[in-house]
Design a protein around this motif. Sequence first.
Motif, PDB file in Angstrom:
ATOM      1  N   GLN A   4       0.675  -0.985  -0.372  1.00  0.00           N
ATOM      2  CA  GLN A   4      -0.042  -0.058   0.263  1.00  0.00           C
ATOM      3  C   GLN A   4       0.490   1.018  -0.027  1.00  0.00           C
ATOM      4  O   GLN A   4       1.971   0.934   0.929  1.00  0.00           O
ATOM      5  N   LYS A   5       0.680   2.188  -0.735  1.00  0.00           N
ATOM      6  CA  LYS A   5       0.958   3.147  -0.878  1.00  0.00           C
ATOM      7  C   LYS A   5       0.234   4.322  -0.483  1.00  0.00           C
ATOM      8  O   LYS A   5      -0.916   4.340  -0.551  1.00  0.00           O
ATOM      9  N   LYS A   6       0.953   5.470  -0.299  1.00  0.00           N
ATOM     10  CA  LYS A   6       0.066   6.847   0.294  1.00  0.00           C
ATOM     11  C   LYS A   6      -0.612   7.797  -0.700  1.00  0.00           C
ATOM     12  O   LYS A   6       0.338   7.747  -2.182  1.00  0.00           O
ATOM     13  N   ILE A   7      -0.937   8.757  -0.731  1.00  0.00           N
ATOM     14  CA  ILE A   7      -2.362   9.356  -2.017  1.00  0.00           C
ATOM     15  C   ILE A   7      -1.370  10.404  -1.560  1.00  0.00           C
ATOM     16  O   ILE A   7      -0.841  10.924  -0.188  1.00  0.00           O
ATOM     17  N   GLN A   8      -0.879  11.240  -2.338  1.00  0.00           N
ATOM     18  CA  GLN A   8       0.079  12.664  -2.799  1.00  0.00           C
ATOM     19  C   GLN A   8      -1.289  13.266  -3.119  1.00  0.00           C
ATOM     20  O   GLN A   8      -2.199  13.477  -3.647  1.00  0.00           O
ATOM     21  N   LEU A   9      -0.901  14.727  -2.865  1.00  0.00           N
ATOM     22  CA  LEU A   9      -2.003  15.755  -3.058  1.00  0.00           C
ATOM     23  C   LEU A   9      -1.077  16.996  -3.426  1.00  0.00           C
ATOM     24  O   LEU A   9      -0.115  16.743  -3.623  1.00  0.00           O
ATOM     25  N   GLN A  10      -1.710  17.233  -4.157  1.00  0.00           N
ATOM     26  CA  GLN A  10      -1.037  18.712  -4.889  1.00  0.00           C
ATOM     27  C   GLN A  10      -2.001  19.445  -5.396  1.00  0.00           C
ATOM     28  O   GLN A  10      -3.439  19.549  -5.667  1.00  0.00           O
ATOM     29  N   GLY A  11      -1.541  21.297  -5.104  1.00  0.00           N
ATOM     30  CA  GLY A  11      -3.035  21.776  -4.974  1.00  0.00           C
ATOM     31  C   GLY A  11      -2.987  22.581  -6.084  1.00  0.00           C
ATOM     32  O   GLY A  11      -4.130  22.575  -6.480  1.00  0.00           O
ATOM     33  N   ALA A  12      -1.794  22.930  -7.015  1.00  0.00           N
ATOM     34  CA  ALA A  12      -2.627  23.454  -8.551  1.00  0.00           C
ATOM     35  C   ALA A  12      -3.096  22.798  -9.680  1.00  0.00           C
ATOM     36  O   ALA A  12      -3.049  21.527  -9.663  1.00  0.00           O
ATOM     37  N   GLU A  13      -2.795  22.729 -10.365  1.00  0.00           N
ATOM     38  CA  GLU A  13      -4.121  22.693 -11.381  1.00  0.00           C
ATOM     39  C   GLU A  13      -2.321  21.641 -12.885  1.00  0.00           C
ATOM     40  O   GLU A  13      -1.458  21.942 -12.541  1.00  0.00           O
ATOM     41  N   LYS A  14      -3.734  19.992 -12.430  1.00  0.00           N
ATOM     42  CA  LYS A  14      -2.578  19.655 -13.803  1.00  0.00           C
ATOM     43  C   LYS A  14      -2.577  19.351 -15.018  1.00  0.00           C
ATOM     44  O   LYS A  14      -3.458  18.964 -15.230  1.00  0.00           O
ATOM     45  N   ARG A  15      -1.606  19.640 -15.160  1.00  0.00           N
ATOM     46  CA  ARG A  15      -1.632  19.471 -17.405  1.00  0.00           C
ATOM     47  C   ARG A  15      -1.316  18.305 -17.865  1.00  0.00           C
ATOM     48  O   ARG A  15       0.188  18.228 -17.011  1.00  0.00           O
ATOM     49  N   ILE A  16      -1.216  18.145 -18.239  1.00  0.00           N
ATOM     50  CA  ILE A  16      -0.896  16.937 -18.686  1.00  0.00           C
ATOM     51  C   ILE A  16      -1.081  16.287 -20.337  1.00  0.00           C
ATOM     52  O   ILE A  16      -2.507  16.990 -21.023  1.00  0.00           O
ATOM     53  N   ARG A  17      -0.097  16.720 -20.876  1.00  0.00           N
ATOM     54  CA  ARG A  17       0.299  16.408 -22.021  1.00  0.00           C
ATOM     55  C   ARG A  17      -0.591  14.885 -22.920  1.00  0.00           C
ATOM     56  O   ARG A  17       0.235  14.218 -22.144  1.00  0.00           O
ATOM     57  N   LEU A  18      -1.423  15.048 -23.744  1.00  0.00           N
ATOM     58  CA  LEU A  18      -1.947  14.109 -24.588  1.00  0.00           C
ATOM     59  C   LEU A  18      -0.293  12.947 -24.759  1.00  0.00           C
ATOM     60  O   LEU A  18       0.434  13.237 -25.822  1.00  0.00           O
ATOM     61  N   SER A  19      -1.129  11.737 -24.473  1.00  0.00           N
ATOM     62  CA  SER A  19      -0.222  10.886 -25.223  1.00  0.00           C
ATOM     63  C   SER A  19       0.190   8.939 -25.108  1.00  0.00           C
ATOM     64  O   SER A  19      -1.844   8.872 -24.709  1.00  0.00           O
ATOM     65  N   ASP A  20       0.021   8.500 -25.922  1.00  0.00           N
ATOM     66  CA  ASP A  20      -0.382   6.661 -26.180  1.00  0.00           C
ATOM     67  C   ASP A  20      -0.720   6.111 -24.630  1.00  0.00           C
ATOM     68  O   ASP A  20      -0.895   5.062 -24.845  1.00  0.00           O
ATOM     69  N   ASP A  21       0.133   6.774 -23.682  1.00  0.00           N
ATOM     70  CA  ASP A  21       0.342   6.240 -22.041  1.00  0.00           C
ATOM     71  C   ASP A  21      -0.858   5.863 -21.407  1.00  0.00           C
ATOM     72  O   ASP A  21      -0.362   5.761 -20.504  1.00  0.00           O
ATOM     73  N   LEU A  22      -1.531   7.405 -22.077  1.00  0.00           N
ATOM     74  CA  LEU A  22      -2.653   7.819 -20.785  1.00  0.00           C
ATOM     75  C   LEU A  22      -3.615   6.806 -20.952  1.00  0.00           C
ATOM     76  O   LEU A  22      -4.500   5.891 -22.410  1.00  0.00           O
ATOM     77  N   ILE A  23      -4.867   6.644 -20.437  1.00  0.00           N
ATOM     78  CA  ILE A  23      -5.813   6.042 -20.265  1.00  0.00           C
ATOM     79  C   ILE A  23      -6.715   7.073 -19.220  1.00  0.00           C
ATOM     80  O   ILE A  23      -6.217   7.453 -18.157  1.00  0.00           O
ATOM     81  N   TRP A  24      -8.621   7.415 -19.821  1.00  0.00           N
ATOM     82  CA  TRP A  24      -8.862   8.730 -18.978  1.00  0.00           C
ATOM     83  C   TRP A  24     -10.429   8.067 -18.870  1.00  0.00           C
ATOM     84  O   TRP A  24     -10.604   6.758 -20.103  1.00  0.00           O
ATOM     85  N   GLY A  25     -11.283   8.281 -18.035  1.00  0.00           N
ATOM     86  CA  GLY A  25     -12.483   8.278 -17.607  1.00  0.00           C
ATOM     87  C   GLY A  25     -12.007   6.967 -16.813  1.00  0.00           C
ATOM     88  O   GLY A  25     -11.848   6.426 -17.007  1.00  0.00           O
ATOM     89  N   VAL A  26     -13.523   7.107 -16.150  1.00  0.00           N
ATOM     90  CA  VAL A  26     -14.095   6.395 -15.116  1.00  0.00           C
ATOM     91  C   VAL A  26     -14.233   4.937 -15.043  1.00  0.00           C
ATOM     92  O   VAL A  26     -12.979   3.786 -15.056  1.00  0.00           O
ATOM     93  N   HIS A  27     -14.496   4.448 -16.632  1.00  0.00           N
ATOM     94  CA  HIS A  27     -14.449   3.299 -16.656  1.00  0.00           C
ATOM     95  C   HIS A  27     -13.727   2.593 -17.686  1.00  0.00           C
ATOM     96  O   HIS A  27     -13.738   1.374 -17.321  1.00  0.00           O
ATOM     97  N   PRO A  28     -12.757   3.383 -18.861  1.00  0.00           N
ATOM     98  CA  PRO A  28     -11.554   2.543 -18.687  1.00  0.00           C
ATOM     99  C   PRO A  28     -10.699   2.027 -17.336  1.00  0.00           C
ATOM    100  O   PRO A  28      -9.929   1.595 -17.705  1.00  0.00           O
ATOM    101  N   VAL A  29     -10.297   3.354 -16.883  1.00  0.00           N
ATOM    102  CA  VAL A  29      -9.562   2.869 -15.571  1.00  0.00           C
ATOM    103  C   VAL A  29      -9.680   1.468 -14.926  1.00  0.00           C
ATOM    104  O   VAL A  29      -8.660   1.063 -14.319  1.00  0.00           O
ATOM    105  N   VAL A  30     -10.708   1.835 -14.456  1.00  0.00           N
ATOM    106  CA  VAL A  30     -11.636   0.818 -13.612  1.00  0.00           C
ATOM    107  C   VAL A  30     -11.192  -0.442 -14.347  1.00  0.00           C
ATOM    108  O   VAL A  30     -10.671  -1.637 -13.950  1.00  0.00           O
TER     109      VAL A  30
END
Length: 270
Positions: A4-30
């Motif tokens: 088990q690992k600790k959850i990390q918190l970040q305050g600022a907006e997180k910008r993520i550049r679209l790339s082939d290694d990303l999965i997004w959306g609730v059902h695809p991630v589940v």
Amino acid sequence: MRNQKKIQLQGAEKRIRLSDDLIWGVHPVVEALQREPERVVEIILHREKRSGKIEEIIGMAREKGIKTIFVQSLRLVGDGAGDIRHQGVVARTIQTALLPFDELLQRFAARVRQGERPRLVACDSLQDPHNLGAIIRSALASGAIGVILTRERSAPLGGTAVKASAGAVSHIDICQVTNLVAALKKVKEAGAWVFGAVKDSTAQSLYATDFRLPACVVVGSEGEGIRPLVRRECDIVISIPMAGTLDSLNSSVAAAVILFEAMRQNEGPV
């Protein structure tokens, strides 16, 4: 199973550049967490987005020891990103599954029992994914059989690292550990000598070091180097002699120099 690992918190907006290694959306991630959790290395969640499925994602990530980050705002950027509905959850994946650490140890110990001199590389909290990918590439090219990464304080093994590795991540065993100090103890029990790469005038010269034995080379982060507790687990600390006024090399360059010197020494018969 991952710890088990600790959850990390970040305050600022997180910008993520679209790339082939990303999965997004609730059902695809589940689905990714259910079917191939070994390929998921990081999950970023909008902290205000909560639902039953989101809680399910958080629970599975905790159970499997996957790095989870909560951010105030989450935005995908790049060509085509404007049309994407990420639903407040993005997962970063790798092209190949990670190997359980115990299995890597078993493979290493088996080679030692057969009279071989296998080599491992351990990366202590590397922050730059370009350096991480370059080290994995050098590890494969120099004949190392596996790479050990830390889960905390480490660059994600995502698209940038994969690209920098030139595909090497798919051809060498890679595992992640929660406690590198404990992992190195087990590596030594499996028959390895642990060599720590440092920038220290008191360290042994690379070219006076005998690598003709089972070995694990530890490379530290770009700024801090090897952490003190990790250094204590090293049997020998080594440095690379250099001319001129520079006192250190980029971590990936230093790793390559050491790994190829080890390969050179082991080119002869066992």
